[in-house]
Design a protein around this motif. Structure first.
Motif, PDB file in Angstrom:
ATOM      1  N   VAL A 262       0.837  -1.200   0.000  1.00  0.00           N
ATOM      2  CA  VAL A 262       0.000   0.000   0.000  1.00  0.00           C
ATOM      3  C   VAL A 262       0.875   1.254   0.000  1.00  0.00           C
ATOM      4  O   VAL A 262       0.593   2.225  -0.716  1.00  0.00           O
ATOM      5  CB  VAL A 262      -0.965  -0.004   1.200  1.00  0.00           C
ATOM      6  N   LEU A 263       1.947   1.252   0.784  1.00  0.00           N
ATOM      7  CA  LEU A 263       2.859   2.404   0.802  1.00  0.00           C
ATOM      8  C   LEU A 263       3.468   2.652  -0.573  1.00  0.00           C
ATOM      9  O   LEU A 263       3.506   3.793  -1.054  1.00  0.00           O
ATOM     10  CB  LEU A 263       3.969   2.174   1.835  1.00  0.00           C
ATOM     11  N   VAL A 264       3.926   1.593  -1.202  1.00  0.00           N
ATOM     12  CA  VAL A 264       4.510   1.731  -2.537  1.00  0.00           C
ATOM     13  C   VAL A 264       3.439   2.156  -3.536  1.00  0.00           C
ATOM     14  O   VAL A 264       3.683   2.996  -4.412  1.00  0.00           O
ATOM     15  CB  VAL A 264       5.170   0.409  -2.972  1.00  0.00           C
ATOM     16  N   GLY A 265       2.237   1.595  -3.393  1.00  0.00           N
ATOM     17  CA  GLY A 265       1.146   1.972  -4.289  1.00  0.00           C
ATOM     18  C   GLY A 265       0.765   3.436  -4.152  1.00  0.00           C
ATOM     19  O   GLY A 265       0.518   4.119  -5.153  1.00  0.00           O
ATOM     20  N   VAL A 266       0.725   3.941  -2.924  1.00  0.00           N
ATOM     21  CA  VAL A 266       0.407   5.353  -2.699  1.00  0.00           C
ATOM     22  C   VAL A 266       1.484   6.235  -3.328  1.00  0.00           C
ATOM     23  O   VAL A 266       1.182   7.252  -3.976  1.00  0.00           O
ATOM     24  CB  VAL A 266       0.279   5.644  -1.188  1.00  0.00           C
TER      25      VAL A 266
ATOM     26  N   PHE B  98     -10.624   6.985  -7.074  1.00  0.00           N
ATOM     27  CA  PHE B  98     -10.137   5.687  -7.518  1.00  0.00           C
ATOM     28  C   PHE B  98      -9.345   5.019  -6.392  1.00  0.00           C
ATOM     29  O   PHE B  98      -8.813   5.703  -5.520  1.00  0.00           O
ATOM     30  CB  PHE B  98      -9.242   5.827  -8.748  1.00  0.00           C
ATOM     31  N   MET B  99      -9.274   3.704  -6.426  1.00  0.00           N
ATOM     32  CA  MET B  99      -8.480   2.994  -5.428  1.00  0.00           C
ATOM     33  C   MET B  99      -6.993   3.070  -5.726  1.00  0.00           C
ATOM     34  O   MET B  99      -6.167   2.878  -4.832  1.00  0.00           O
ATOM     35  CB  MET B  99      -8.925   1.533  -5.313  1.00  0.00           C
ATOM     36  N   GLY B 100      -6.635   3.350  -6.982  1.00  0.00           N
ATOM     37  CA  GLY B 100      -5.236   3.469  -7.349  1.00  0.00           C
ATOM     38  C   GLY B 100      -4.488   2.149  -7.272  1.00  0.00           C
ATOM     39  O   GLY B 100      -5.052   1.089  -6.984  1.00  0.00           O
ATOM     40  N   ASP B 101      -3.188   2.216  -7.521  1.00  0.00           N
ATOM     41  CA  ASP B 101      -2.356   1.019  -7.426  1.00  0.00           C
ATOM     42  C   ASP B 101      -2.355   0.463  -6.011  1.00  0.00           C
ATOM     43  O   ASP B 101      -2.269  -0.751  -5.809  1.00  0.00           O
ATOM     44  CB  ASP B 101      -0.915   1.340  -7.840  1.00  0.00           C
ATOM     45  N   SER B 102      -2.444   1.354  -5.018  1.00  0.00           N
ATOM     46  CA  SER B 102      -2.418   0.890  -3.626  1.00  0.00           C
ATOM     47  C   SER B 102      -3.583  -0.050  -3.349  1.00  0.00           C
ATOM     48  O   SER B 102      -3.407  -1.108  -2.728  1.00  0.00           O
ATOM     49  CB  SER B 102      -2.457   2.081  -2.668  1.00  0.00           C
ATOM     50  N   GLY B 103      -4.773   0.297  -3.815  1.00  0.00           N
ATOM     51  CA  GLY B 103      -5.931  -0.551  -3.573  1.00  0.00           C
ATOM     52  C   GLY B 103      -5.960  -1.788  -4.436  1.00  0.00           C
ATOM     53  O   GLY B 103      -6.239  -2.900  -3.958  1.00  0.00           O
ATOM     54  N   ALA B 104      -5.651  -1.641  -5.732  1.00  0.00           N
ATOM     55  CA  ALA B 104      -5.704  -2.785  -6.642  1.00  0.00           C
ATOM     56  C   ALA B 104      -4.647  -3.826  -6.285  1.00  0.00           C
ATOM     57  O   ALA B 104      -4.925  -5.039  -6.283  1.00  0.00           O
ATOM     58  CB  ALA B 104      -5.514  -2.314  -8.083  1.00  0.00           C
ATOM     59  N   LEU B 105      -3.430  -3.379  -5.994  1.00  0.00           N
ATOM     60  CA  LEU B 105      -2.375  -4.318  -5.626  1.00  0.00           C
ATOM     61  C   LEU B 105      -2.683  -4.993  -4.294  1.00  0.00           C
ATOM     62  O   LEU B 105      -2.397  -6.179  -4.104  1.00  0.00           O
ATOM     63  CB  LEU B 105      -1.031  -3.597  -5.549  1.00  0.00           C
ATOM     64  N   MET B 106      -3.280  -4.255  -3.365  1.00  0.00           N
ATOM     65  CA  MET B 106      -3.659  -4.854  -2.084  1.00  0.00           C
ATOM     66  C   MET B 106      -4.710  -5.941  -2.282  1.00  0.00           C
ATOM     67  O   MET B 106      -4.620  -7.031  -1.692  1.00  0.00           O
ATOM     68  CB  MET B 106      -4.201  -3.780  -1.141  1.00  0.00           C
ATOM     69  N   LEU B 107      -5.714  -5.665  -3.111  1.00  0.00           N
ATOM     70  CA  LEU B 107      -6.732  -6.678  -3.376  1.00  0.00           C
ATOM     71  C   LEU B 107      -6.114  -7.929  -3.989  1.00  0.00           C
ATOM     72  O   LEU B 107      -6.431  -9.052  -3.586  1.00  0.00           O
ATOM     73  CB  LEU B 107      -7.802  -6.107  -4.313  1.00  0.00           C
ATOM     74  N   GLY B 108      -5.241  -7.746  -4.982  1.00  0.00           N
ATOM     75  CA  GLY B 108      -4.600  -8.897  -5.603  1.00  0.00           C
ATOM     76  C   GLY B 108      -3.746  -9.677  -4.630  1.00  0.00           C
ATOM     77  O   GLY B 108      -3.763 -10.919  -4.623  1.00  0.00           O
ATOM     78  N   LEU B 109      -3.008  -8.975  -3.791  1.00  0.00           N
ATOM     79  CA  LEU B 109      -2.161  -9.631  -2.792  1.00  0.00           C
ATOM     80  C   LEU B 109      -2.985 -10.490  -1.841  1.00  0.00           C
ATOM     81  O   LEU B 109      -2.670 -11.667  -1.599  1.00  0.00           O
ATOM     82  CB  LEU B 109      -1.383  -8.569  -2.014  1.00  0.00           C
ATOM     83  N   LEU B 110      -4.060  -9.923  -1.315  1.00  0.00           N
ATOM     84  CA  LEU B 110      -4.864 -10.645  -0.334  1.00  0.00           C
ATOM     85  C   LEU B 110      -5.686 -11.755  -0.979  1.00  0.00           C
ATOM     86  O   LEU B 110      -5.911 -12.805  -0.363  1.00  0.00           O
ATOM     87  CB  LEU B 110      -5.770  -9.667   0.411  1.00  0.00           C
ATOM     88  N   MET B 111      -6.129 -11.556  -2.214  1.00  0.00           N
ATOM     89  CA  MET B 111      -6.861 -12.628  -2.898  1.00  0.00           C
ATOM     90  C   MET B 111      -5.959 -13.826  -3.147  1.00  0.00           C
ATOM     91  O   MET B 111      -6.358 -14.982  -2.938  1.00  0.00           O
ATOM     92  CB  MET B 111      -7.438 -12.103  -4.211  1.00  0.00           C
TER      93      MET B 111
END
Length: 383
Positions: free
Chosen positions: A91-95, A223-236
């Motif tokens: 999330v930090l990197v995504g932000v 938008f959720m941005g990279d922080s949100g999309a990458l987090m969703l993919g990681l947790l899924m």
């Protein structure tokens, strides 16, 4: 089940409240980038929704640590701490990327580190592939497969983040189906309790997506941005590995446990976690092939994703998103019905799921190829 429902509602409420707060702060301090050539929206829009989703997820985990029903996965807290640490990093990197547009090598390196934290420190790895009794015995092989699987799913989810509500809705449907699957799978393997880490993560992600969608629905305020999309993919990916990758292959192949269809009884437990993210994986694979074939980096942006192509066909932004929802629902529910049919020995076993998938796919194909409105093709934009 009531405890899972509480988790969904709690995560959704926290995410919604924080999404509104982050949106207001982003507007006040102008925390949003300019319009890029490949963007569909026409006005600068905040991209920090992932922050709200992250704290919604963290809140759910903190509350679960005090809930007696979830102590089964807090008994050994290392996997949970590893998941939270990896999620915080991504999330930090995504932000940072949402604000300053980081180099793709930095983002990819962070993704591998985050995946490594889960696989190494959390010891959540693909120890077995429930296909014909295949087990992964080598520690390094298991670690490598796990890390690459997490990174691929992260990028696949991130790649489809191009239309209002697309990722949040697709992930809501996918995690809803995966929750039902993991809940039933634990029951079918004879566990004494239905509470497990994989089902909990899926419930948390459902809540996070529900809470974020009101601000992300067309026309999106944020938008959720990279922080949100990458987090969703990681947790899924982590939730799938937490349950499917650690099943005993001998149990999966046992007809007494998974019904009369030995073929599907062996394959569905590994296929269904993949199927629920089949559209992101398809888009990711096509993008990598397309870009590398043109001599470019597989992470170089362009305007040729599946959702861009649907817009060029004449679909409106909202119609394209709804069609993605439909495809995700049909494919994932078809495989879930196949699993239930084989496990419960329904008449014809998996045929009900096959029939549902065939009819649903035909309907989706019709609405995909016949847009509700015809417009001139959108101009191709260069990177």
């Amino acid at each position: 089940m009531k405890q899972y429902l509480f988790t969904v509602l709690l995560t959704a409420a926290v995410t919604l409240a924080l999404s509104w707060a982050v949106w207001r702060l982003s507007l006040r301090f102008k925390l949003y980038p300019g319009i890029r050539e490949r963007d569909v929206h026409k006005t600068p829009t905040p991209r920090l929704g992932g922050i709200a989703m992250f704290f919604g997820v963290v809140t759910a985990f903190l509350v679960s640590s005090q809930h007696p029903f979830f102590q089964i996965f807090w008994a050994d807290p290392r996997p949970v701490y590893a998941i939270l640490a990896a999620t915080a990093l991504i999330v930090l990197v995504g932000v940072a990327d949402d604000l300053w547009d980081l180099d793709w090598m930095i983002k990819l390196g962070a993704q591998f580190v985050a995946a490594g934290i889960i696989a190494w420190f959390g010891e959540l790895q693909i120890y077995a592939l429930p296909i014909g009794g295949i087990a992964v015995w080598s520690g390094w092989v298991s670690f490598t497969i796990t890390v690459f699987a997490i990174v691929i799913v992260m990028n696949a989810v991130n790649f489809i983040d191009g239309l209002d509500g697309l990722v949040a809705g697709v992930c809501l449907i996918a995690n809803g189906v995966f929750f039902a699957y993991s809940y039933l799978l634990v029951r079918d393997t004879g566990a004494s309790t239905y509470f497990n880490l994989a089902s909990f993560i899926a419930a948390v992600l459902v809540g996070a997506c529900i809470g974020f969608l009101p601000l992300n629905w067309n026309p999106a305020k944020m938008f959720m941005g990279d922080s949100g999309a990458l987090m969703l993919g990681l947790l899924m990916a982590t939730s799938a590995i937490a349950i499917t990758g650690q099943l005993d292959p001998a149990i999966i192949g046992d007809n007494d446990v998974f019904g009369r269809s030995q073929l599907l009884g062996a394959f569905i437990p590994i296929l269904l976690p993949i199927v629920v993210v089949i559209l992101p994986l398809l888009d990711f694979g096509l993008a990598v092939i397309r870009r590398m074939g043109a001599g470019k980096s597989p992470f170089s942006p362009d305007r040729k994703h599946l959702h861009h192509r649907m817009l060029d066909m004449g679909h409106s932004d909202r119609d394209a998103v709804l069609i993605f929802y439909a495809w995700t629902s049909v494919v994932s529910l078809a495989f879930l019905l196949m699993y239930i049919g084989t496990a419960q020995e329904w008449p014809g076993d998996y045929l009900i799921g096959v029939a549902f998938g065939a009819v649903g796919a035909a309907a989706c194909l019709v609405v995909t190829l016949l847009p509700s409105r015809r417009t001139a093709p959108r101009p191709k934009e260069s990177v």
